[in-house]
Design a protein around this motif. Structure first.
Motif, PDB file in Angstrom:
ATOM      1  N   LYS A  36       5.615   3.883 -80.690  1.00 35.08           N
ATOM      2  CA  LYS A  36       6.171   4.876 -81.618  1.00 35.08           C
ATOM      3  C   LYS A  36       5.906   4.458 -83.057  1.00 35.08           C
ATOM      4  O   LYS A  36       5.854   3.264 -83.368  1.00 35.08           O
ATOM      5  CB  LYS A  36       7.686   5.028 -81.391  1.00 35.08           C
ATOM      6  N   ARG A  93       7.555  -3.424 -89.938  1.00 33.18           N
ATOM      7  CA  ARG A  93       8.603  -3.949 -89.067  1.00 33.18           C
ATOM      8  C   ARG A  93       8.379  -3.450 -87.650  1.00 33.18           C
ATOM      9  O   ARG A  93       7.782  -2.399 -87.429  1.00 33.18           O
ATOM     10  CB  ARG A  93       9.985  -3.537 -89.580  1.00 33.18           C
ATOM     11  N   LEU A  94       8.856  -4.226 -86.688  1.00 23.68           N
ATOM     12  CA  LEU A  94       8.613  -3.938 -85.289  1.00 23.68           C
ATOM     13  C   LEU A  94       9.913  -3.868 -84.506  1.00 23.68           C
ATOM     14  O   LEU A  94      10.883  -4.553 -84.836  1.00 23.68           O
ATOM     15  CB  LEU A  94       7.770  -5.053 -84.661  1.00 23.68           C
ATOM     16  N   ALA A  95       9.877  -3.050 -83.473  1.00 20.83           N
ATOM     17  CA  ALA A  95      11.001  -3.023 -82.534  1.00 20.83           C
ATOM     18  C   ALA A  95      10.453  -3.054 -81.120  1.00 20.83           C
ATOM     19  O   ALA A  95       9.372  -2.514 -80.839  1.00 20.83           O
ATOM     20  CB  ALA A  95      11.840  -1.772 -82.739  1.00 20.83           C
ATOM     21  N   ASN A 125      11.785  -2.191 -77.291  1.00 20.24           N
ATOM     22  CA  ASN A 125      12.871  -1.522 -76.563  1.00 20.24           C
ATOM     23  C   ASN A 125      14.090  -1.282 -77.456  1.00 20.24           C
ATOM     24  O   ASN A 125      15.231  -1.596 -77.104  1.00 20.24           O
ATOM     25  CB  ASN A 125      13.240  -2.300 -75.301  1.00 20.24           C
ATOM     26  N   LYS A 126      13.819  -0.755 -78.650  1.00 21.27           N
ATOM     27  CA  LYS A 126      14.842  -0.320 -79.608  1.00 21.27           C
ATOM     28  C   LYS A 126      15.668  -1.454 -80.225  1.00 21.27           C
ATOM     29  O   LYS A 126      16.806  -1.242 -80.658  1.00 21.27           O
ATOM     30  CB  LYS A 126      15.767   0.723 -78.979  1.00 21.27           C
ATOM     31  N   VAL A 127      15.082  -2.647 -80.280  1.00 24.80           N
ATOM     32  CA  VAL A 127      15.722  -3.768 -80.987  1.00 24.80           C
ATOM     33  C   VAL A 127      14.685  -4.368 -81.936  1.00 24.80           C
ATOM     34  O   VAL A 127      13.539  -4.603 -81.538  1.00 24.80           O
ATOM     35  CB  VAL A 127      16.213  -4.857 -80.008  1.00 24.80           C
ATOM     36  N   MET A 128      15.085  -4.622 -83.188  1.00 25.20           N
ATOM     37  CA  MET A 128      14.180  -5.260 -84.149  1.00 25.20           C
ATOM     38  C   MET A 128      13.692  -6.573 -83.560  1.00 25.20           C
ATOM     39  O   MET A 128      14.468  -7.317 -82.956  1.00 25.20           O
ATOM     40  CB  MET A 128      14.911  -5.612 -85.450  1.00 25.20           C
ATOM     41  N   CYS A 129      12.423  -6.872 -83.783  1.00 28.42           N
ATOM     42  CA  CYS A 129      11.912  -8.127 -83.228  1.00 28.42           C
ATOM     43  C   CYS A 129      10.748  -8.616 -84.066  1.00 28.42           C
ATOM     44  O   CYS A 129      10.337  -7.959 -85.025  1.00 28.42           O
ATOM     45  CB  CYS A 129      11.459  -7.913 -81.791  1.00 28.42           C
ATOM     46  N   GLU A 174       8.818   0.011 -74.710  1.00 28.97           N
ATOM     47  CA  GLU A 174       8.736   0.923 -75.856  1.00 28.97           C
ATOM     48  C   GLU A 174       8.648   0.063 -77.109  1.00 28.97           C
ATOM     49  O   GLU A 174       9.566  -0.698 -77.426  1.00 28.97           O
ATOM     50  CB  GLU A 174       9.969   1.826 -75.920  1.00 28.97           C
ATOM     51  N   VAL A 175       7.532   0.187 -77.795  1.00 27.52           N
ATOM     52  CA  VAL A 175       7.294  -0.602 -79.008  1.00 27.52           C
ATOM     53  C   VAL A 175       7.262   0.350 -80.192  1.00 27.52           C
ATOM     54  O   VAL A 175       6.793   1.478 -80.063  1.00 27.52           O
ATOM     55  CB  VAL A 175       5.938  -1.340 -78.894  1.00 27.52           C
ATOM     56  N   ALA A 176       7.785  -0.087 -81.340  1.00 27.09           N
ATOM     57  CA  ALA A 176       7.735   0.771 -82.521  1.00 27.09           C
ATOM     58  C   ALA A 176       7.256  -0.008 -83.729  1.00 27.09           C
ATOM     59  O   ALA A 176       7.584  -1.193 -83.895  1.00 27.09           O
ATOM     60  CB  ALA A 176       9.105   1.385 -82.791  1.00 27.09           C
ATOM     61  N   TYR A 198      15.315   6.652 -86.054  1.00 25.82           N
ATOM     62  CA  TYR A 198      14.740   6.333 -84.744  1.00 25.82           C
ATOM     63  C   TYR A 198      15.847   6.569 -83.718  1.00 25.82           C
ATOM     64  O   TYR A 198      16.659   5.672 -83.474  1.00 25.82           O
ATOM     65  CB  TYR A 198      14.289   4.868 -84.762  1.00 25.82           C
ATOM     66  N   GLY A 220      18.314   6.699 -80.828  1.00 25.94           N
ATOM     67  CA  GLY A 220      18.547   5.688 -79.797  1.00 25.94           C
ATOM     68  C   GLY A 220      18.644   4.304 -80.407  1.00 25.94           C
ATOM     69  O   GLY A 220      19.660   3.627 -80.254  1.00 25.94           O
ATOM     70  N   MET A 221      17.618   3.904 -81.126  1.00 22.06           N
ATOM     71  CA  MET A 221      17.676   2.588 -81.769  1.00 22.06           C
ATOM     72  C   MET A 221      18.705   2.580 -82.899  1.00 22.06           C
ATOM     73  O   MET A 221      19.381   1.574 -83.125  1.00 22.06           O
ATOM     74  CB  MET A 221      16.313   2.187 -82.324  1.00 22.06           C
ATOM     75  N   LYS A 227      22.087   2.120 -81.387  1.00 22.95           N
ATOM     76  CA  LYS A 227      22.149   0.788 -80.767  1.00 22.95           C
ATOM     77  C   LYS A 227      22.289  -0.302 -81.834  1.00 22.95           C
ATOM     78  O   LYS A 227      23.077  -1.240 -81.678  1.00 22.95           O
ATOM     79  CB  LYS A 227      20.853   0.584 -79.965  1.00 22.95           C
ATOM     80  N   GLN A 259      18.910  -3.109 -91.829  1.00 21.91           N
ATOM     81  CA  GLN A 259      18.613  -3.305 -90.404  1.00 21.91           C
ATOM     82  C   GLN A 259      18.758  -2.063 -89.550  1.00 21.91           C
ATOM     83  O   GLN A 259      18.466  -2.111 -88.347  1.00 21.91           O
ATOM     84  CB  GLN A 259      19.509  -4.428 -89.833  1.00 21.91           C
ATOM     85  N   ASN A 270      14.125  -7.399 -94.701  1.00 25.52           N
ATOM     86  CA  ASN A 270      13.598  -6.060 -94.485  1.00 25.52           C
ATOM     87  C   ASN A 270      12.273  -5.881 -95.225  1.00 25.52           C
ATOM     88  O   ASN A 270      11.367  -5.221 -94.748  1.00 25.52           O
ATOM     89  CB  ASN A 270      14.642  -5.045 -94.985  1.00 25.52           C
ATOM     90  N   ALA A 276       7.495  -9.433 -90.398  1.00 25.97           N
ATOM     91  CA  ALA A 276       8.679  -8.896 -89.734  1.00 25.97           C
ATOM     92  C   ALA A 276       9.366  -9.987 -88.926  1.00 25.97           C
ATOM     93  O   ALA A 276       8.712 -10.799 -88.294  1.00 25.97           O
ATOM     94  CB  ALA A 276       8.277  -7.748 -88.822  1.00 25.97           C
ATOM     95  N   GLN A 277      10.673 -10.016 -89.016  1.00 24.16           N
ATOM     96  CA  GLN A 277      11.436 -11.050 -88.318  1.00 24.16           C
ATOM     97  C   GLN A 277      12.437 -10.416 -87.377  1.00 24.16           C
ATOM     98  O   GLN A 277      12.751  -9.254 -87.480  1.00 24.16           O
ATOM     99  CB  GLN A 277      12.204 -11.902 -89.336  1.00 24.16           C
ATOM    100  N   ASP A 278      12.928 -11.228 -86.494  1.00 19.06           N
ATOM    101  CA  ASP A 278      13.997 -10.734 -85.625  1.00 19.06           C
ATOM    102  C   ASP A 278      15.329 -11.274 -86.098  1.00 19.06           C
ATOM    103  O   ASP A 278      15.391 -11.877 -87.141  1.00 19.06           O
ATOM    104  CB  ASP A 278      13.749 -11.110 -84.156  1.00 19.06           C
TER     105      ASP A 278
END
Lengths: 83, 169
Positions: free
Chosen positions: A6, A54-56, A58-62, A73-75, B61, B63-64, B67, B127, B162, B167-169
């Motif tokens: 996405k 920025r990347l996610a 499965n809907k979590v920032m990573c 699912e990658v964004a 986004y 859903g995200m 979450k 975030q 940000n 990009a970091q987690d």
């Protein structure tokens, strides 16, 4: 493996797609980004190294070290600006 | 009128009413001695410019977004002794003067509510996956993320950038 990719905001506009299914050889998110950059054109421009992307997963920032799995699912999106 | 089953997070195009939301938060727990709320509103200008923003489009986004904000609320609950939390963020077309975001927190005493409210806003700014596109006389433009917002989150001891190129987690 097959993954859903996405795109949001300026990256979505540049690539001209909100979502696509991809059959990828990449094993990590970083490798997937490289694979997309290698396609050239708007992919290369909007996901280029040196751009804040920025990347996610499965809907979590990573970060880019995350390992891809079938059906993930990658964004990809620019820094967020809500609030 | 929200009830005890009011969700903690709502992403909606419609407006919200502060009094209604605060009443719902207070009704959820008679131990509440403090409610702190923050409302963000749409401005017609950015720093150094005359007022020229006629509208903005809020993308997110699905859903995200929910979450990520739920996770932020969980983090706030671990960090602060708070009772209820309500977050509403609007999406779609908004105009100057419109309300855009609400964060409201209840607790026994004011300190925890004030802090949790600021913590949640600082977290959300950098975030939660929202993007603003402003309409100006010279065309539409995506809003740039601010390094100062990363600094605001960092003061809570959370080093998530940000604006970084990496990009970091």
């Amino acid at each position: 493996m097959n993954v859903t990719v996405k795109y949001f905001a300026s990256i979505r506009e540049a690539i001209g797609l909100a979502s696509e299914q991809r059959d990828t050889q990449a094993t990590t998110l970083g490798a997937l980004r490289e694979e997309l950059i290698a396609m050239g054109g708007a992919y290369a421009d909007s996901l280029a190294r040196g751009k804040a992307v920025r990347l996610a997963f499965n809907k979590v920032m990573c970060d880019e070290t995350v390992v891809l799995i079938e059906g993930a699912e990658v964004a990809f999106f620019p820094p967020v600006t809500g609030g | 009128m929200p009830t005890r089953n009011t969700p903690r997070v709502s992403i909606q195009s419609t407006d919200f009413d502060l009094s209604t939301e605060v009443a719902a938060l207070r009704a959820q727990d008679p131990r509440v001695g403090a409610v702190c709320s923050f409302i963000g509103t749409v401005r017609d200008r950015t720093a150094g410019e005359p007022g020229q923003i006629s509208s903005m489009e809020l993308e997110h986004y699905p859903g995200m977004t929910e979450k990520s904000i739920e996770a932020m609320i969980d983090a706030a609950r671990q960090r602060f002794d708070i009772y209820g939390v309500r977050v509403i963020h609007r999406v779609g077309l908004l105009r100057p003067l419109d309300q855009i975001v609400l964060v409201a927190v209840s607790s026994a005493h004011r300190g925890e509510s004030f802090q949790a409210c600021e913590f949640l806003m600082d977290y959300l700014k950098t975030q939660a996956p929202f993007w603003k596109k402003e309409q100006t006389p010279t065309g539409a433009r995506w809003v740039d993320a601010r390094v100062s917002d990363d600094a605001a989150l960092a003061k809570w001891g959370i080093a998530l950038e940000n604006t970084s190129f990496n990009a970091q987690d």
